[in-house]
Design a protein around this motif. Structure first.
Motif, PDB file in Angstrom:
ATOM      1  N   ILE A  10      57.648 -10.633  60.246  1.00 53.24           N
ATOM      2  CA  ILE A  10      57.576  -9.299  59.569  1.00 53.24           C
ATOM      3  C   ILE A  10      57.561  -9.484  58.270  1.00 53.24           C
ATOM      4  CG2 ILE A  10      58.678  -7.087  59.667  1.00 53.24           C
ATOM      5  CD1 ILE A  10      57.870  -7.947  62.435  1.00 53.24           C
ATOM      6  N   VAL A  11      58.278 -10.539  57.947  1.00 56.96           N
ATOM      7  CA  VAL A  11      58.455 -10.639  56.270  1.00 56.96           C
ATOM      8  C   VAL A  11      56.772 -11.066  56.053  1.00 56.96           C
ATOM      9  CG1 VAL A  11      59.027 -12.267  54.506  1.00 56.96           C
ATOM     10  CG2 VAL A  11      60.671 -11.442  55.907  1.00 56.96           C
ATOM     11  N   GLU A  12      56.016 -12.067  56.667  1.00 58.51           N
ATOM     12  CA  GLU A  12      54.903 -12.477  56.220  1.00 58.51           C
ATOM     13  C   GLU A  12      53.807 -11.383  56.586  1.00 58.51           C
ATOM     14  OE1 GLU A  12      54.203 -15.734  59.011  1.00 58.51           O
ATOM     15  OE2 GLU A  12      55.310 -17.082  57.612  1.00 58.51           O
ATOM     16  N   LYS A  13      53.935 -10.297  57.535  1.00 59.94           N
ATOM     17  CA  LYS A  13      53.194  -9.456  57.664  1.00 59.94           C
ATOM     18  C   LYS A  13      53.254  -8.323  56.596  1.00 59.94           C
ATOM     19  CE  LYS A  13      52.690  -9.666  62.827  1.00 59.94           C
ATOM     20  NZ  LYS A  13      53.084  -9.077  63.959  1.00 59.94           N
ATOM     21  N   PRO A  31      60.058   4.232  56.125  1.00 57.71           N
ATOM     22  CA  PRO A  31      61.338   4.059  56.491  1.00 57.71           C
ATOM     23  C   PRO A  31      61.291   3.281  57.568  1.00 57.71           C
ATOM     24  CG  PRO A  31      60.656   6.307  56.532  1.00 57.71           C
ATOM     25  CD  PRO A  31      59.487   5.701  56.446  1.00 57.71           C
ATOM     26  N   GLU A  32      62.740   2.473  57.879  1.00 58.21           N
ATOM     27  CA  GLU A  32      62.846   1.484  58.721  1.00 58.21           C
ATOM     28  C   GLU A  32      62.551   1.877  60.065  1.00 58.21           C
ATOM     29  OE1 GLU A  32      67.235   0.826  60.469  1.00 58.21           O
ATOM     30  OE2 GLU A  32      67.037  -0.270  58.422  1.00 58.21           O
ATOM     31  N   ARG A  33      62.639   3.022  60.534  1.00 60.24           N
ATOM     32  CA  ARG A  33      62.480   3.581  61.901  1.00 60.24           C
ATOM     33  C   ARG A  33      61.026   3.200  62.130  1.00 60.24           C
ATOM     34  NH1 ARG A  33      59.687   7.619  63.363  1.00 60.24           N
ATOM     35  NH2 ARG A  33      60.401   8.799  61.102  1.00 60.24           N
ATOM     36  N   GLU A  34      60.104   3.738  61.056  1.00 65.56           N
ATOM     37  CA  GLU A  34      58.617   3.637  61.095  1.00 65.56           C
ATOM     38  C   GLU A  34      58.236   2.178  61.304  1.00 65.56           C
ATOM     39  OE1 GLU A  34      56.437   6.232  58.585  1.00 65.56           O
ATOM     40  OE2 GLU A  34      54.785   5.063  58.681  1.00 65.56           O
ATOM     41  N   LEU A  35      58.670   1.242  60.510  1.00 69.98           N
ATOM     42  CA  LEU A  35      58.420  -0.064  60.176  1.00 69.98           C
ATOM     43  C   LEU A  35      58.591  -0.612  61.592  1.00 69.98           C
ATOM     44  CD1 LEU A  35      59.546  -1.114  56.867  1.00 69.98           C
ATOM     45  CD2 LEU A  35      57.126  -1.009  57.622  1.00 69.98           C
ATOM     46  N   ALA A  36      59.681  -0.487  62.318  1.00 72.02           N
ATOM     47  CA  ALA A  36      60.130  -0.887  63.562  1.00 72.02           C
ATOM     48  C   ALA A  36      59.090  -0.332  64.755  1.00 72.02           C
ATOM     49  CB  ALA A  36      61.670  -0.375  63.850  1.00 72.02           C
ATOM     50  N   GLU A  37      58.640   0.583  64.522  1.00 75.00           N
ATOM     51  CA  GLU A  37      57.681   1.158  65.550  1.00 75.00           C
ATOM     52  C   GLU A  37      56.420   0.345  65.281  1.00 75.00           C
ATOM     53  OE1 GLU A  37      59.676   5.608  66.348  1.00 75.00           O
ATOM     54  OE2 GLU A  37      57.762   5.334  65.169  1.00 75.00           O
ATOM     55  N   ASN A  38      55.882   0.214  64.073  1.00 78.57           N
ATOM     56  CA  ASN A  38      54.886  -0.407  63.880  1.00 78.57           C
ATOM     57  C   ASN A  38      54.495  -1.935  64.144  1.00 78.57           C
ATOM     58  OD1 ASN A  38      53.832   2.122  62.503  1.00 78.57           O
ATOM     59  ND2 ASN A  38      54.017   1.627  60.397  1.00 78.57           N
ATOM     60  N   PHE A  39      55.776  -2.490  63.989  1.00 76.77           N
ATOM     61  CA  PHE A  39      55.719  -4.110  64.378  1.00 76.77           C
ATOM     62  C   PHE A  39      56.228  -4.236  65.658  1.00 76.77           C
ATOM     63  CE2 PHE A  39      53.941  -5.354  60.371  1.00 76.77           C
ATOM     64  CZ  PHE A  39      54.642  -4.589  59.313  1.00 76.77           C
ATOM     65  N   ASP A  40      56.688  -3.138  66.421  1.00 80.10           N
ATOM     66  CA  ASP A  40      57.167  -3.269  67.587  1.00 80.10           C
ATOM     67  C   ASP A  40      58.258  -4.332  67.691  1.00 80.10           C
ATOM     68  OD1 ASP A  40      56.006  -4.271  70.999  1.00 80.10           O
ATOM     69  OD2 ASP A  40      57.495  -2.734  70.359  1.00 80.10           O
ATOM     70  N   VAL A  41      59.391  -4.038  66.630  1.00 82.86           N
ATOM     71  CA  VAL A  41      60.518  -4.857  66.527  1.00 82.86           C
ATOM     72  C   VAL A  41      61.756  -3.920  66.566  1.00 82.86           C
ATOM     73  CG1 VAL A  41      59.312  -6.881  65.839  1.00 82.86           C
ATOM     74  CG2 VAL A  41      60.306  -5.218  64.321  1.00 82.86           C
TER      75      VAL A  41
END
Length: 243
Positions: A10-13, A31-41
């Motif tokens: 995720i850091v690299e992306k 936001p954290e929630r959106e990043l989690a959804e975008n990267f599926d983690v």
């Protein structure tokens, strides 16, 4: 994933997106929630990635505001040169003095919280989390924000740099009883409001850790030598020629 923890991907992306201009300097990451959804983690994975990005100097976390992209290139080469030995020595120096200072100002409430972390360690209830909380309480008890920030930064290094994570993992999982006893000695010194004893107990804790790191490093080096020697022996052996 066998060799690398998920958050490094995720850091690299995110770094790639920053470098590509998707998130220019001064902009705020989603936001954290959106990043989690975008990267599926999971959201904890995103939190770990943000910590690593902050340590690398790519972002700044502003409380109650968000995560902002910094206008500077990462100083990863400098971070990578920090070894587990250097980090542990620095922690010993800083946290030893933090313990001595905290002994003069720690409250009964903070002592009760410290005792709760000891109970968690003894019951093997998320001992790593309890360990960090123990040191965090002491740092806060110094009433010195500069010391607090320094100690928090050392913990970020410990939890975000692969070589340091690997080194600590090789010793922390096999020394839980030693760690508990050392933390109890630190606690008793703080409870007695004895600065010198608190400093000595904290130094003792890190001294044992440094020695354990050296022993693990020596064992690894010896194993590598044996492996290389075995490979060389097999390469030049004539056993298969002797009938």
């Amino acid at each position: 994933m066998k060799n690398r923890r998920m958050f490094w991907h995720i850091v690299e992306k995110i770094e790639a997106q920053i470098d590509a201009g998707r998130y220019p300097p001064g902009s705020r990451l989603p936001p954290e929630r959106e990043l989690a959804e975008n990267f599926d983690v999971s959201r904890p994975t995103i939190r770990e990635a943000i910590i690593a990005l902050e340590v690398r100097g790519r972002v700044e976390v502003k409380v109650s505001s968000g995560v902002y992209v910094l206008d500077n290139q990462p100083q990863q080469s400098e971070v990578q040169r920090i070894s587990a030995f250097e980090l542990t020595q620095a922690r010993a120096l800083v946290e030893g003095e933090a313990a001595a200072l905290a002994a003069l100002s720690i409250t009964d409430e903070e002592l009760n919280s410290l005792n709760d972390t000891l109970i968690a360690m003894e019951n093997d209830d998320e001992p790593e989390k309890a360990d960090r909380e123990f040191h965090s309480i002491i740092a806060k008890a110094t009433r010195n924000n500069a010391l607090l920030l320094s100690i928090q930064h050392y913990w970020k290094l410990r939890e975000s740099q692969p070589q340091i994570i690997s080194s600590y993992k090789s010793v922390c999982g096999t020394s839980s009883q030693y760690r508990l006893e050392e933390h109890k000695r630190i606690f008793m010194a703080l409870k007695s409001r004895d600065s010198q004893s608190a400093r000595t107990a904290m130094h003792g804790h890190f001294n044992r850790l440094i020695n354990a790191l050296f022993e693990a490093s020596e064992a690894k080096a010896l194993e590598e030598i044996k492996k290389k020697s075995s490979e060389t022996r097999d390469r030049y052996s004539i056993t298969h020629l002797v009938g």
